[in-house]
Design an enzyme around this catalytic site. Structure first.
Site, mmCIF file in Angstrom:
data_model
loop_
_atom_site.group_PDB
_atom_site.id
_atom_site.type_symbol
_atom_site.label_atom_id
_atom_site.label_comp_id
_atom_site.label_asym_id
_atom_site.label_seq_id
_atom_site.Cartn_x
_atom_site.Cartn_y
_atom_site.Cartn_z
ATOM 1 C CG ASP A 324 -2.028 0.951 1.199
ATOM 2 O OD1 ASP A 324 -2.152 1.660 0.191
ATOM 3 O OD2 ASP A 324 -2.788 1.024 2.188
ATOM 4 C CE LYS A 326 -2.974 4.977 1.283
ATOM 5 N NZ LYS A 326 -2.368 3.934 2.142
ATOM 6 C CG ASP A 329 7.141 12.347 -6.722
ATOM 7 O OD1 ASP A 329 7.436 13.188 -7.606
ATOM 8 O OD2 ASP A 329 7.587 12.404 -5.569
HETATM 9 P P1 5BU Z 1 -7.578 -0.353 9.772
HETATM 10 O O1 5BU Z 1 -6.793 -0.864 10.926
HETATM 11 O O2 5BU Z 1 -8.820 -1.210 9.451
HETATM 12 O O3 5BU Z 1 -7.923 1.107 9.901
HETATM 13 O O4 5BU Z 1 -6.583 -0.500 8.503
HETATM 14 C C1 5BU Z 1 -6.894 -0.004 7.265
HETATM 15 C C2 5BU Z 1 -5.716 -0.082 6.336
HETATM 16 O O5 5BU Z 1 -6.091 0.413 5.065
HETATM 17 C C3 5BU Z 1 -4.520 0.726 6.755
HETATM 18 O O6 5BU Z 1 -3.377 0.002 6.387
HETATM 19 C C4 5BU Z 1 -4.593 2.007 5.968
HETATM 20 O O7 5BU Z 1 -3.319 2.509 5.642
HETATM 21 C C5 5BU Z 1 -5.299 1.542 4.710
HETATM 22 N N1 5BU Z 1 -6.144 2.570 4.084
HETATM 23 C C6 5BU Z 1 -7.235 3.110 4.730
HETATM 24 O O8 5BU Z 1 -7.540 2.774 5.859
HETATM 25 N N2 5BU Z 1 -7.969 4.054 4.106
HETATM 26 C C7 5BU Z 1 -7.699 4.479 2.854
HETATM 27 O O9 5BU Z 1 -8.430 5.313 2.304
HETATM 28 C C8 5BU Z 1 -6.577 3.903 2.211
HETATM 29 C C9 5BU Z 1 -5.826 2.952 2.846
HETATM 30 BR BR1 5BU Z 1 -6.166 4.437 0.503
#
Ligand code: 5BU
Length: 498
Positions: A324, A326, A329
């Protein structure tokens, strides 16, 4: 149609209408003097709608539906001059299939000298269509002219009721006002999309003497909840088996096949910071998940040995590796980062990419790597909507632009990270984070909702769950729970699976 389905359809229709209006620049912000002399910080310029055929058609269709479901008895349709004439014309001829009548403001000085043109008989009852109702004055003027010709009208249908006494005044004259939108719906929608802040909301309410006391909260207003939570596209999902055979992306074929065989649309987000912790969780989760998502740059002892172990486990336990990162750039920098110290392209199957940098920094660069068999990377997920509170992806047009980039690069883009399904295209997968069955938010901007909301209402395909599992003292139990609920929600109506 059940009233639940009807409400959902109405909600979807209003949401689409408001989204198109926002895009068409119908809502103007600044300082405007209204007919009444009031100074308003918002001007709702419905005349912008004519210029957009899709919007003019949608408004006319919505008004026609409202006329039909009201049960009103009428023999013809009349638009209040001038702004409602286009909608009355489209509604009468395209949807209601009834005669269209036109009322003149002044009688012609020649020919028939009639004030009302069209096909009618004395004592006919007409339905009236108006764009905006403020005090109802122009409608009452038209009704007077109708009466003079022995015609009547008991129902008027408008796009927007400004809630400034029009409805009551018309009711006193025996006319019922039906509106597609009212100010509360409009302001709540603008507030929900970030087009206006809470302070602007208060300013508008005060300037227009509206009676609302606080911005409507989504969780206490069902209709607005519909507006926010329904997906951008309203068509249902294509059956999984059909999607698997239709998709041209090898990565998505693999994802859909794993989903089917493991009965899992669950991606586990493992946000631990040491290799041992991550690998221990992978060992537990492997059998239950479709994908494992990591933030490699958060792992303090990250090493090539770690990625070797991870890829072996992915091959053995049949899951997708999702980094992940992201990327956001220039294309050149994206490429350097893909091949940099962590050699992401060599071990990740899929990575996240922001749309903010624009098409040229995305497509070519990732295509080059994805098409090279030397690398494991086989697709990217474009971030269409973030789950975080106040995210700027809700700014007007952002998500649509991300979808456009995806549509132009279907060989590279495997799907989206989103909150609501954003593409009707069956070979683009909608992955959604912000899912937790036991909590609503953390103290750092994350917003969670349940699986039903994410899959059944917002029509996503894959749920990304992090702390719901990884912070639990019984992660295996949670993995089983999330997998079962998410899979049932996805396949409930899927005849290719059940
Ligand atoms: P959580 O513990 O359920 O909050 O984890 C969610 C994961 O998904 C976490 O690794 C975030 O970096 C990722 N994420 C997110 O929560 N929301 C977003 O919009 C994006 C990634 Br893009």
């Amino acid at each position: 149609m059940s009233s639940l389905t009807e409400n959902t359809r109405n909600g979807a229709l209003k949401r689409n209408l408001l989204r198109l209006m926002l895009k068409a620049n119908v809502f103007k912000f600044g300082e405007f003097q209204l007919k009444s002399g009031q100074i308003s910080p918002i001007y709702i310029d419905l005349r912008e709608c004519f210029g957009h055929h899709e919007l003019a058609m949608l408004i006319s269709e919505a008004i026609s539906q409202q006329i039909e479901s009201s049960g009103a008895q009428y023999s013809g349709v009349l638009g209040i001059p001038y702004a409602a004439l286009p909608y009355a014309s489209i509604a009468a001829s395209n949807y209601l299939k009834k005669p269209l009548l036109i009322v003149r403001k002044e009688a012609k000085s020649y020919g028939t000298k009639k004030l009302i043109e069209g096909l009618y008989q004395p004592n006919d009852c007409l339905v009236l269509i108006e764009d905006v109702v403020t005090t109802g004055g122009s409608i009452l003027d038209v009704v007077k002219t109708l009466h003079a010709e022995s015609l009547t009208a008991t129902d008027v249908f408008c796009i927007l009721d400004r809630e400034q006494g029009g409805s009551e005044k018309l009711q006193n004259a025996g006319i019922t006002l039906h509106s597609l939108l009212d100010m509360n719906t409009v302001l709540t929608f603008l507030f929900s999309t970030g087009a206006i802040s809470e302070a602007q909301w208060y300013g508008i309410v005060q300037a227009l003497n509206l009676k609302y006391t606080t911005p409507t909260k989504f969780d206490i207003c069902n209709e607005i909840e519909d507006l926010r939570s329904l997906p951008f596209v309203d068509n249902m999902r294509t059956p999984l088996l059909e999607r698997e055979s239709l998709t041209e992306s090898p990565l998505n074929k693999k994802i859909l096949s794993i989903m089917r065989t493991k009965k899992s649309n669950l991606c586990l987000a493992i946000d631990y910071t040491t290799v041992d912790e991550v690998l221990q969780m992978v060992e537990l989760a492997g059998p239950f998940v479709l994908a494992i998502k990591v933030h490699a740059d958060a792992i303090v002892d990250f090493s090539e040995e770690f990625t070797k172990k991870l890829t072996t486990m992915a091959n053995d336990m049949d899951f997708i590796i999702f980094e992940d990162r992201k990327f956001a750039d220039t294309g050149n920098t994206n490429l350097l980062q893909l091949h940099g110290t962590q050699k992401i392209a060599s071990w990740a199957d899929v990575v996240t990419v922001h749309a903010v940098q624009g098409n040229d920094s995305i497509a070519g660069v990732f295509r080059k790597v994805i098409q090279d068999p030397a690398y494991r990377l086989k697709g990217i997920l474009l971030i269409a909507q973030l789950s975080t509170k106040g995210s700027l992806t809700s700014l007007n047009g952002y998500t649509e632009s991300a979808v456009e980039i995806a549509n132009d690069n279907r060989d590279v883009v495997s799907g989206f990270i989103t909150q609501t399904r954003v593409s009707a295209c069956s070979d683009l997968l909608n992955w959604t984070p912000g899912v937790n069955l036991d909590a609503k938010s953390d103290s750092a901007g994350q917003q969670w909702r349940g699986v039903d909301q994410a899959i059944e209402i917002q029509q996503n395909d894959i749920v990304i769950v992090g702390r719901g599992v990884t912070s639990s003292s019984e992660p295996v139990q949670q993995l089983k729970r999330y997998r079962q609920i998410a899979w049932e929600a996805l396949t409930k109506n899927d005849t290719s699976i059940n």
